[in-house]
Design a protein around this motif. Structure first.
Motif, short mmCIF file in Angstrom:
data_model
loop_
_atom_site.label_atom_id
_atom_site.label_comp_id
_atom_site.label_asym_id
_atom_site.label_seq_id
_atom_site.Cartn_x
_atom_site.Cartn_y
_atom_site.Cartn_z
N VAL A 544 0.62 -1.31 0.05
CA VAL A 544 -0.20 -0.07 0.11
C VAL A 544 0.90 1.27 -0.15
N ALA A 545 0.67 2.13 -1.03
CA ALA A 545 1.37 3.49 -0.99
C ALA A 545 0.67 4.34 -0.22
N GLU A 546 -0.72 4.34 -0.29
CA GLU A 546 -1.48 5.32 0.44
C GLU A 546 -3.08 4.85 0.45
N SER A 547 -3.84 5.29 1.37
CA SER A 547 -5.11 4.60 1.56
C SER A 547 -5.99 5.64 2.02
N PHE A 564 -9.92 1.91 0.53
CA PHE A 564 -9.52 2.14 -0.79
C PHE A 564 -7.99 2.69 -0.86
N TYR A 565 -7.33 1.88 -1.82
CA TYR A 565 -5.82 2.10 -1.66
C TYR A 565 -5.29 2.13 -2.96
N VAL A 566 -3.96 3.21 -3.04
CA VAL A 566 -3.20 3.05 -4.45
C VAL A 566 -2.17 2.10 -3.94
N ALA A 567 -1.84 0.97 -4.85
CA ALA A 567 -0.82 -0.05 -4.63
C ALA A 567 0.61 0.60 -4.67
N GLU A 572 -1.35 -8.81 -6.36
CA GLU A 572 -2.85 -9.16 -6.77
C GLU A 572 -3.64 -8.57 -5.54
N GLU A 573 -4.63 -7.85 -6.11
CA GLU A 573 -5.73 -7.08 -5.14
C GLU A 573 -6.16 -8.10 -4.10
N SER A 574 -6.38 -9.18 -4.34
CA SER A 574 -7.03 -9.94 -3.50
C SER A 574 -5.96 -10.43 -2.25
N VAL A 575 -4.82 -10.48 -2.58
CA VAL A 575 -3.66 -10.71 -1.71
C VAL A 575 -3.27 -9.69 -0.45
N VAL A 576 -3.57 -8.58 -1.27
CA VAL A 576 -3.27 -7.35 -0.35
C VAL A 576 -4.65 -7.08 0.41
N ALA A 577 -5.70 -7.40 -0.17
CA ALA A 577 -6.96 -7.05 0.52
C ALA A 577 -7.09 -7.87 1.79
N PRO A 591 -14.29 -6.49 14.70
CA PRO A 591 -15.57 -5.79 14.16
C PRO A 591 -15.12 -4.88 13.03
N PHE A 592 -14.06 -4.25 13.06
CA PHE A 592 -13.52 -3.27 12.13
C PHE A 592 -12.91 -3.71 11.00
N ALA A 593 -12.65 -4.95 10.83
CA ALA A 593 -12.16 -5.59 9.67
C ALA A 593 -12.91 -4.93 8.40
N PRO A 594 -12.17 -4.50 7.43
CA PRO A 594 -12.90 -4.04 6.28
C PRO A 594 -13.72 -4.89 5.62
N SER A 595 -14.89 -4.56 5.10
CA SER A 595 -15.73 -5.06 4.21
C SER A 595 -15.37 -5.25 2.84
N GLN A 596 -14.80 -4.29 2.52
CA GLN A 596 -14.58 -3.98 1.14
C GLN A 596 -12.87 -3.32 1.15
N VAL A 597 -12.01 -3.98 0.28
CA VAL A 597 -10.60 -3.40 0.29
C VAL A 597 -10.42 -3.30 -1.29
N LEU A 598 -10.28 -2.06 -1.77
CA LEU A 598 -10.40 -1.83 -3.25
C LEU A 598 -9.27 -1.17 -3.84
N ARG A 599 -8.77 -1.60 -4.75
CA ARG A 599 -7.42 -0.84 -5.24
C ARG A 599 -7.89 -0.03 -6.33
#
Length: 648
Positions: A544-547, A564-567, A572-577, A591-599
């Motif tokens: 992750v470069a920034e989020s 939301f993150y910039v790689a 792979e997005e799924s690995v980072v997520a 409870p705070f684990a992200p529901s979505q992690v999107l590149r």
């Protein structure tokens, strides 16, 4: 182990704030804070005397609160024009000292001394008066950060007119709404500016905006990039004003006369014009820049910003209120590459360097330490958004060898400076805002206005300060918009709209942190969590470069966390997520684990590099993102909107 900056003997003995401490007979920064709010009149009087702020007419008292805490009168009966305090004073004392240094993106530089600046201001003052502009008029400034913007600022103020600074990247609609609200009779602009190697036109935007601004009768145009062309009706060439004989007379103004109307960004409704006065703004900004940022004669202040944000006027009046040199940079700080910022410091021997966490995250992601000489830097400044520990400590420890404090301060347009600020004479914990700024009686409270420590609460202020907005321009006679915005939540307390945290540690130190706007903070399964808390965990991830983190409505949790993150690389997005979800669950809670992690390719930001989280949230919800005229890359919002719609 948590990084803590510790002052050496130089800061403890020779800093500006140490001088003030000796004057007031206190030994620590916290004692100084307590003294500054124990008797606000006595404290601000000490500041006026210590900084030798010249009042043309003595005031009867420092502050009169007869009308209540929301409507104080500062320095009643006193006379002060900001131009006399910030320019005339130093043009008399240090005429040959550099007042403004400018570097453009193409590397060209120029310098203006205090004497030269005073002369140019007097000539433009003559032009303004010849155009019938004077005390009580509003004059908008739509300019890039150039010496001409400084000349224009002082020329307008010296006539007694009200300055209306506008962001140089505004679109016509955003310009028009502010010019209309202010009732501006004139605008000073440039044909354009250079950014990222390309010319950006400004005059066509202004001309379109003024089609719906009938109060404007004069437009002065600076030929900044050689694209001005033929002038139209009501337009005058800037150089024609500079060729006039100087008008020597600065308009006398009272302490409470309006200096400027500073408009909020307008991301949550109609932009509000915060009303700042000559004495209040000068005293507060000079205090800020002197005691927090260590400015004075012979030192150079550089904060890459824009006239349209409060840091623009603060940089000009604060630097010159202390007799320092203001370095303006016109362009992007990463052109031609990420060494630009460090080369700027080395070339101009910058004493105070203002940066944003987002900018430092971008520089850190390149994995390179600067090779330039940075020994001139005495203080680093930061504001506008929370830090993550990794980026903060990379800057403090790796780049500057733990020898320079990061003065991470937080306030706002309506504040005219900061609520929270560390000082160079105290230990400063990683990412902390230090504590209350001098003269600011701030606290963190719960929903019932009870002080809280160790948990998230609302940031409030219990007493007034000199640069507190005197209301909202064009409010009704009762000030209902002003009251609703700042005084309606808690009786007798200014509520700023920020969630904050004050932590008390076993070693006797305290950490103050701004966790985001109240409407940015998420409520996940009944627990408040700030975007910064999760972003600081995500920032550690090697992919992750920034989020940016936002809360999205969720039927089970109330709100769910989306990242939301910039790689940084090509993982792979799924690995980072999966890795990010695991990190957040382990360090913040399941409870705070992200529901979505999107590149994403880019995060939407302002030109000062603040991430527009509310715009991201609006994109997810397919809602109106609000006013994006201040965004560096508004297209990023649409890109996110399209990406979210494509989710299964």
């Amino acid at each position: 182990m948590t990084y803590v900056w510790t002052p050496d003997e130089d800061y403890l003995e020779n800093s500006n704030v140490a001088r003030l401490m000796r004057t007031l007979g206190v030994a620590t920064a916290d004692e100084l804070r307590a003294r500054s709010v124990g008797d606000i009149g006595a404290f601000w009087q000490a500041v006026v005397e210590d900084l030798d702020i010249p009042f043309a007419t003595p005031y009867a008292q420092v502050v009169d609160q007869t009308r209540g805490v929301a409507w104080p009168e500062w320095f009643p009966g006193g006379g002060l024009n900001a131009v006399d305090a910030c320019l005339g004073k130093w043009a008399g004392r240090t005429p040959e000292a550099a007042a403004v240094v400018h570097e453009a993106e193409d590397g060209t530089t120029s310098e203006v001394t205090y004497a030269e600046l005073a002369d140019r201001v007097a000539r433009v003052r003559a032009g303004l008066r010849a155009a019938g502009i004077g005390k009580g008029d509003a004059v908008a400034l739509y300019m890039p950060m150039t010496p001409d913007a400084v000349v224009a600022t002082y020329a307008v103020v010296s006539t007694g007119a009200m300055l209306v600074p506008l962001f140089s990247g505004f679109a016509p609609g955003a310009i028009a709404s502010r010019v209309q609200d202010a009732g501006a009779v004139a605008v000073i602009t440039a044909d354009g500016t250079l950014r990222r190697g390309r010319s950006t036109s400004m005059l066509p935007q202004l001309r379109e905006a003024l089609g719906s601004c009938p109060t404007v009768r004069t437009v002065a145009v600076v030929d900044n990039i050689g694209e001005r062309g033929a002038l139209g009706p009501g337009e005058v060439a800037w150089e024609d004003w500079l060729a006039l004989d100087p008008d020597p007379d600065v308009e006398p103004t009272s302490a409470s006369d309006v200096l400027l109307l500073a408009y909020t960004s307008g991301t949550t409704g109609k932009p509000k014009g915060a009303v700042h006065t000559h004495a209040g703004f000068v005293v507060k900004t000079a205090c800020e820049v002197s005691y927090g940022f260590e400015m004075g004669p012979g030192r150079t202040f550089c904060w890459i910003t824009d006239m349209g944000w409060i840091m623009g006027p603060l940089s000009i009046l604060g630097t010159h209120g202390t007799g320092g040199t203001l370095l303006l940079y016109e362009g992007s700080p990463d052109v031609p590459d990420t060494t630009r910022l460090w080369r700027l410091v080395e070339r101009h021997r910058v004493s105070m360097l203002g940066v944003s966490p987002t900018l430092i995250r971008a520089l850190r992601s390149k994995g390179l330490l600067p090779t330039q000489a940075l020994d001139s830097v005495r203080v680093l400044g930061s504001t506008g958004e929370p830090w993550d520990p990794e980026s903060y400590e990379w800057l403090a420890r790796d780049v500057f060898g733990s020898r320079v404090p990061i003065i991470n301060f937080s306030g706002g347009t309506e504040v005219g400076g900061s609520f929270l600020c560390p000082y160079p004479v105290e230990p400063i914990r990683s990412c902390s805002l230090g504590g209350p700024a001098l003269g600011m009686d701030v606290d963190v409270v719960d929903d019932r206005a009870r002080p809280v420590r160790g948990e998230i609460g609302e940031l409030v202020c219990r007493q007034p300060w000199p640069a507190m907005t005197r209301g909202i321009w064009n409010d009704d006679a009762e000030g209902s918009r002003y009251h609703e915005a700042y005084w309606s939540t808690y009786d007798g307390l200014w509520r700023h709209g920020d969630y904050a945290l004050c932590e008390e540690y076993g070693d006797g130190t305290t950490g103050w942190f701004i966790l985001g706007r109240s409407d940015d903070v998420m409520n996940v399964a009944g627990k408040r969590v700030a975007p910064a808390e999760i972003e600081s965990v995500v920032a550690v991830d090697e992919g992750v470069a920034e989020s940016a983190v936002v809360g999205i409505p969720d039927t089970t949790k109330g709100e769910a966390v989306w990242v939301f993150y910039v790689a940084r690389g090509d993982e792979e997005e799924s690995v980072v997520a999966a890795r990010v979800r695991g990190r957040v669950a382990a360090e913040v809670g399941k409870p705070f684990a992200p529901s979505q992690v999107l590149r994403v390719q880019q995060l939407p930001k302002t030109r000062s590099a603040k991430i527009l989280r509310r715009a991201i949230r609006a994109a997810v919800l397919d809602a109106d993102p609000g006013d994006l005229s201040g965004a560096e890359n508004p297209q990023a919002v649409d890109e996110i909107r399209v990406q979210v719609k494509a989710l299964p």
